[in-house]
Design a protein around this motif. Structure first.
Motif, short mmCIF file in Angstrom:
data_model
loop_
_atom_site.label_atom_id
_atom_site.label_comp_id
_atom_site.label_asym_id
_atom_site.label_seq_id
_atom_site.Cartn_x
_atom_site.Cartn_y
_atom_site.Cartn_z
N UNK A 175 -89.90 10.18 30.35
CA UNK A 175 -89.13 9.80 31.53
C UNK A 175 -87.93 8.97 31.08
N UNK A 176 -87.08 8.64 32.03
CA UNK A 176 -85.97 7.74 31.73
C UNK A 176 -85.66 6.88 32.96
N UNK A 177 -85.02 5.74 32.69
CA UNK A 177 -84.65 4.80 33.74
C UNK A 177 -83.14 4.66 33.73
N UNK A 178 -82.53 4.80 34.91
CA UNK A 178 -81.08 4.72 35.04
C UNK A 178 -80.69 3.52 35.89
N UNK A 179 -79.72 2.75 35.42
CA UNK A 179 -79.12 1.71 36.23
C UNK A 179 -78.14 2.37 37.18
N UNK A 180 -78.24 2.08 38.48
CA UNK A 180 -77.39 2.71 39.48
C UNK A 180 -76.29 1.73 39.90
N UNK A 181 -75.04 2.12 39.65
CA UNK A 181 -73.90 1.28 39.98
C UNK A 181 -73.38 1.61 41.38
N UNK A 182 -72.51 0.77 41.89
CA UNK A 182 -71.93 1.01 43.21
C UNK A 182 -71.22 2.36 43.23
N UNK A 183 -71.36 3.06 44.33
CA UNK A 183 -70.79 4.39 44.45
C UNK A 183 -71.68 5.47 43.89
N UNK A 184 -72.87 5.08 43.38
CA UNK A 184 -73.81 6.07 42.87
C UNK A 184 -73.62 6.42 41.41
N UNK A 185 -72.69 5.73 40.72
CA UNK A 185 -72.47 6.01 39.31
C UNK A 185 -73.65 5.51 38.47
N UNK A 186 -73.84 6.14 37.31
CA UNK A 186 -74.91 5.74 36.40
C UNK A 186 -74.37 4.78 35.36
N UNK A 187 -75.06 3.65 35.19
CA UNK A 187 -74.67 2.67 34.19
C UNK A 187 -75.52 2.83 32.95
N UNK A 188 -76.32 1.83 32.62
CA UNK A 188 -77.20 1.90 31.47
C UNK A 188 -78.27 2.95 31.70
N UNK A 189 -78.61 3.70 30.64
CA UNK A 189 -79.61 4.77 30.74
C UNK A 189 -80.48 4.73 29.51
N UNK A 190 -81.79 4.76 29.72
CA UNK A 190 -82.70 4.71 28.57
C UNK A 190 -83.81 5.74 28.73
N UNK A 191 -84.05 6.50 27.66
CA UNK A 191 -85.16 7.45 27.64
C UNK A 191 -86.39 6.75 27.05
N UNK A 192 -87.56 7.06 27.58
CA UNK A 192 -88.77 6.38 27.11
C UNK A 192 -89.93 7.37 27.03
N UNK A 193 -90.85 7.05 26.14
CA UNK A 193 -92.04 7.88 25.99
C UNK A 193 -93.23 7.29 26.74
N UNK A 194 -93.42 5.96 26.59
CA UNK A 194 -94.59 5.32 27.20
C UNK A 194 -94.23 4.26 28.23
N UNK A 195 -93.23 3.40 27.93
CA UNK A 195 -92.93 2.27 28.82
C UNK A 195 -91.50 1.79 28.62
N UNK A 196 -90.97 1.16 29.67
CA UNK A 196 -89.66 0.52 29.63
C UNK A 196 -89.80 -0.86 30.26
N UNK A 197 -89.36 -1.89 29.53
CA UNK A 197 -89.36 -3.25 30.08
C UNK A 197 -87.94 -3.63 30.46
N UNK A 198 -87.81 -4.40 31.54
CA UNK A 198 -86.51 -4.79 32.07
C UNK A 198 -86.50 -6.30 32.26
N UNK A 199 -85.44 -6.95 31.82
CA UNK A 199 -85.34 -8.39 31.99
C UNK A 199 -84.00 -8.92 31.53
N UNK A 200 -83.94 -10.24 31.37
CA UNK A 200 -82.70 -10.87 30.95
C UNK A 200 -82.51 -10.80 29.43
N UNK A 201 -83.61 -10.89 28.69
CA UNK A 201 -83.51 -10.80 27.23
C UNK A 201 -84.85 -10.38 26.64
N UNK A 202 -84.80 -9.81 25.44
CA UNK A 202 -86.01 -9.41 24.74
C UNK A 202 -86.70 -8.20 25.32
#
Length: 265
Positions: free
Chosen positions: A173-200
């Motif tokens: 799967x992958x997780x996409x950051x959605x910007x204003x207007x529906x544009x795609x920002x950061x995009x990451x492909x993952x096999x098992x998990x994706x962590x999201x935060x300020x750092x690390x």
């Protein structure tokens, strides 16, 4: 308390209806202590099991904690929008004209329904929840979308030559950051998990003051995906697909309006 029931403007002596912040004749503000007393009075008028929406933050909302805005859900249905309904957020451009409806089922349970809004209705996670590709969620001031794994595109050109590139890692799967207007920002492909935060984390947003260090994570188990809030301060919100039952203490995002659900005992 009786004063809150029959407040009269001190400037022009015109009666001011309950819940109004200003005199309809001269525009003089209703004193905060009167507004607070009115809120207490109206809250006690709610039938057992009925709810009210408390505005935590939003467009045009005062930052003064004493200026609390409360909407009572005493009827059967309560349409919410920018220009239509019983609850109107006319200053919030992210709210659709007719955005959502808070209504009670026959069993008395409170339900929020998305009325086909552009930006959706989001409810804060209380526990891990199963999500599907296409679902959107909020963390900090960021919006994200869960997407299915990208299709294979590493076929040879017609002359038999392969496109030179970095090696690919298997992804489910992958997780996409959605910007204003529906544009795609950061995009990451993952096999098992994706962590999201300020750092690390796998996806980091160091300049987002509303994002916790380790805010949330998405995990895959076969064809099933689970979204979990990992102890964030401001919560993780998932967009409802159609409608959702609400409980006391739930938080709901409609446009930029953050609402808390308080249900009377």
């Amino acid at each position: 308390m009786e004063q809150a029931r029959s407040y009269v403007c001190k400037n022009c002596y015109t009666p001011v209806p309950q819940g109004h912040k200003f005199c309809g004749r001269c525009g003089t503000s209703v004193p905060r202590e009167i507004m607070a007393a009115q809120t207490m009075l109206l809250s006690k008028m709610l039938e057992p099991g009925k709810a009210k929406l408390v505005v935590i933050k939003g467009e045009g909302v005062s930052s003064d904690p004493n200026d609390e805005t409360v909407y009572l859900l005493g009827g059967r249905q309560h349409v919410t929008g920018r220009t239509q309904g019983q609850i109107v957020f006319e200053k919030d451009a992210w709210v659709s004209p007719r955005h959502a409806n808070f209504y009670y089922r026959e069993d008395g349970k409170l339900i929020v329904k998305d009325e086909g809004s552009v930006n959706g209705v989001y409810v804060r996670l209380r526990q891990p929840v199963e999500v599907q590709p296409g679902d959107m969620f909020l963390a900090g001031e960021q919006a994200f979308r869960l997407e299915a794994a990208p299709r294979e595109t590493d076929q040879a050109e017609v002359d038999g030559t392969y496109f030179y590139s970095s090696p690919k890692r298997p992804a489910s799967f992958r997780v996409a950051q959605v910007l204003r207007g529906g544009l795609t920002g950061m995009l990451i492909n993952a096999r098992d998990a994706v962590s999201i935060g300020r750092d690390g984390c796998d996806m980091n947003f160091p300049n987002d003051a509303f994002m916790s260090g380790r805010h949330c994570k998405l995990e895959a188990a076969g064809s099933r995906f689970t979204l979990t809030d990992t102890g964030s301060k401001n919560g993780t919100y998932v967009r409802i697909r159609n409608e959702r039952e609400l409980s006391h203490g739930d938080y709901v995002f409609i446009g930029h309006e953050l609402l808390r659900v308080d249900i009377s005992a």
